[in-house]
Design a protein around this motif. Structure first.
Motif, short mmCIF file in Angstrom:
data_model
loop_
_atom_site.label_atom_id
_atom_site.label_comp_id
_atom_site.label_asym_id
_atom_site.label_seq_id
_atom_site.Cartn_x
_atom_site.Cartn_y
_atom_site.Cartn_z
N PHE A 316 0.82 -1.21 0.00
CA PHE A 316 0.00 0.00 0.00
C PHE A 316 0.86 1.26 0.00
O PHE A 316 1.89 1.34 0.67
N VAL A 317 0.41 2.25 -0.78
CA VAL A 317 1.07 3.55 -0.83
C VAL A 317 0.00 4.59 -0.53
O VAL A 317 -0.77 4.98 -1.41
N TYR A 318 -0.07 5.03 0.71
CA TYR A 318 -1.20 5.81 1.17
C TYR A 318 -1.08 7.30 0.82
O TYR A 318 0.01 7.86 0.77
N GLN A 319 -2.25 7.91 0.61
CA GLN A 319 -2.34 9.35 0.38
C GLN A 319 -3.61 9.85 1.05
O GLN A 319 -4.71 9.33 0.79
N LYS A 320 -3.49 10.85 1.92
CA LYS A 320 -4.67 11.44 2.53
C LYS A 320 -5.35 12.37 1.53
O LYS A 320 -4.68 13.10 0.79
N ILE A 321 -6.69 12.31 1.49
CA ILE A 321 -7.44 13.18 0.57
C ILE A 321 -8.62 13.79 1.31
O ILE A 321 -9.11 13.25 2.32
N ASP A 322 -9.08 14.95 0.80
CA ASP A 322 -10.23 15.59 1.42
C ASP A 322 -11.52 15.03 0.82
O ASP A 322 -11.49 14.11 0.00
N ASN A 323 -12.67 15.61 1.21
CA ASN A 323 -13.94 15.05 0.76
C ASN A 323 -14.23 15.32 -0.70
O ASN A 323 -15.22 14.84 -1.25
N ALA A 324 -13.35 16.09 -1.38
CA ALA A 324 -13.50 16.31 -2.82
C ALA A 324 -12.49 15.50 -3.62
O ALA A 324 -12.42 15.62 -4.84
N GLY A 325 -11.69 14.67 -2.93
CA GLY A 325 -10.72 13.83 -3.62
C GLY A 325 -9.38 14.49 -3.84
O GLY A 325 -8.52 13.93 -4.53
N ASN A 326 -9.15 15.66 -3.25
CA ASN A 326 -7.88 16.36 -3.42
C ASN A 326 -6.84 15.83 -2.43
O ASN A 326 -7.16 15.57 -1.27
N PRO A 327 -5.59 15.66 -2.88
CA PRO A 327 -4.56 15.15 -1.98
C PRO A 327 -4.24 16.15 -0.87
O PRO A 327 -4.31 17.37 -1.07
N MET A 328 -3.89 15.61 0.29
CA MET A 328 -3.53 16.43 1.43
C MET A 328 -2.17 15.99 1.95
O MET A 328 -1.66 14.92 1.58
N SER A 329 -1.57 16.79 2.80
CA SER A 329 -0.25 16.47 3.33
C SER A 329 -0.33 15.27 4.27
O SER A 329 -1.39 14.94 4.81
N ALA A 330 0.81 14.63 4.47
CA ALA A 330 0.85 13.42 5.29
C ALA A 330 0.49 13.70 6.74
O ALA A 330 0.02 12.81 7.45
#
Length: 408
Positions: A316-330
């Motif tokens: 797994f290579v995780y990425q945090k995203i907001d409720n619109a699907g935009n990437p966020m910082s770790a």
């Protein structure tokens, strides 16, 4: 008296000689009289003006031509004949169209044999002629009757059947232009045009482009291709398909299988197992495989290097995203979902039970203690027991279920 008898005898002899025709020749006007100096009037020709024959699929089919006269011949009659191409051509469609034949003395006819060449090409009926070019015979005057015969070659091959060369064509979206192969089961002297329609999970001019809907097979051509340009994008998505269906055909017939699929493989991948050891001669946690069992799971995937560049376990290579699907910082703490860049899987961050505004609670409402979601404005309060919180009305990507805000 004696002289009178001599005169009477002389007159009798003269009369007898005169009755026998004397010494003059006679010219015959026909019939089957004797030979000698008799000249026959002979009319010669073919026994029919035309003849039909099926060409066959291969090899030669014999055609018998009969020359005949109006009388039994007192002497042989030699006939020379030649062929004349029509839509059929000597050498490729027939052979033996030029030659000589003799009707023998005492006969009225003679036969010759030509060969029609068979094939499996769908084509129009063709024809050629055989003509009497000259005759030669002694003591006869020859005229021509039916001096030519037309041979019509009837095509016995059906229209070509068009099919796809394969049922499925699997490609990646980076491939560019692909060629969907089609084929005819036989040659045709005419152009064959196939019209196709396109459907499936993909969208024309978004996922792919085409320049037309017709595939044209030229004369005698049995293979063709329908070009489709696959459009590449940056979306991480599953496998999509284009269904190519033959709808109509001109100068041909549709096969029983009228459709085929183009599968455009997605970017999504199965996660690795996380198992990095090997089987080796009865041991299941060996650091290397034995020679009899190569190519084991531990050889492949991101999990073969425990310290891969991703920040998740195994593959797994995780990425945090907001409720619109935009990437966020770790280090973000207000993210809505976690997205795995390797598999395309997305997990919702389940919120704890949150207090509704006091002015939205009824006197007997104990919402905060219930396992349910309450909608207020654009916000939703979700229970940890809820299994998912999504809604996707797009039938192309929702797997047949639209989901819903209040589903659990």
């Amino acid at each position: 008296m004696k002289n009178l008898k001599k005169t009477a005898i002389a007159l009798l002899v003269a009369t007898v000689l005169s009755g026998c025709g004397g010494g003059e020749e006679e010219t015959s006007t026909g019939g089957s009289g004797g030979s000698g100096n008799t000249v026959q009037n002979v009319n010669v020709g073919f026994n029919r003006a035309s003849f039909d024959i099926k060409e066959g699929d291969a090899g030669n089919t014999q055609v018998k031509l009969t020359f005949q006269t109006n009388v039994i011949l007192n002497n042989p009659l030699k006939i020379s004949y030649v062929s004349e191409n029509g839509t059929a051509k000597e050498g490729s469609d027939y052979t033996g169209g030029t030659g000589e034949v003799t009707i023998p003395k005492g006969s009225r006819s003679a036969d010759v044999t030509l060969n029609v060449i068979g094939n499996t090409v769908h084509q129009s009926n063709r024809d050629f002629k055989v003509l009497i070019s000259s005759t030669e015979g002694e003591k006869m005057t020859v005229t021509k009757g039916t001096d030519s015969q037309t041979i019509r070659m009837l095509d016995d091959d059906p229209e070509p059947v068009v099919t796809f060369s394969s049922d499925v064509l699997t490609v990646h979206e980076d491939i560019g232009t692909i060629e969907v192969p089609l084929e005819l089961d036989r040659q045709s002297e005419k152009e064959t045009t196939v019209r196709v329609t396109l459907s499936g999970l993909t969208t024309r001019d978004v996922d792919y482009t085409v320049t037309g809907t017709d595939i044209v097979f030229g004369a005698l051509v049995t293979s063709g291709n329908y070009p489709i340009k696959i459009q590449s994008d940056d979306l991480v998505e599953g496998t999509e398909d284009i269904t190519v269906t033959m709808s109509t055909v001109v100068n041909g017939k549709l096969g029983t299988e009228k459709s085929m699929k183009v599968l455009i493989t997605g970017d999504l991948k199965l996660p690795d197992t996380g198992y990095t050891n090997f089987y080796n001669q009865g041991e299941f946690n060996a650091s290397a495989p034995d020679s009899e069992h190569p190519y084991q799971d531990g050889h492949y995937g991101l999990d073969k290097e425990p310290m891969h560049s991703g920040n998740g376990y195994a593959s797994f290579v995780y990425q945090k995203i907001d409720n619109a699907g935009n990437p966020m910082s770790a280090n973000a703490t207000d993210h809505s979902c976690v997205y795995d860049q390797h598999t395309g899987l997305t997990w919702e961050i389940k919120a704890g039970i949150r207090e509704l505004p006091a002015d939205k609670l009824g006197d007997d409402d104990n919402t905060n203690n219930k396992d349910e979601k309450i909608a207020y404005g654009n916000q939703y309060w979700g229970s940890k027991r809820n299994q998912y919180l999504w809604n996707n009305p797009d039938s192309k990507t929702n797997g047949g279920q639209t989901g819903g805000i209040l589903d659990s």
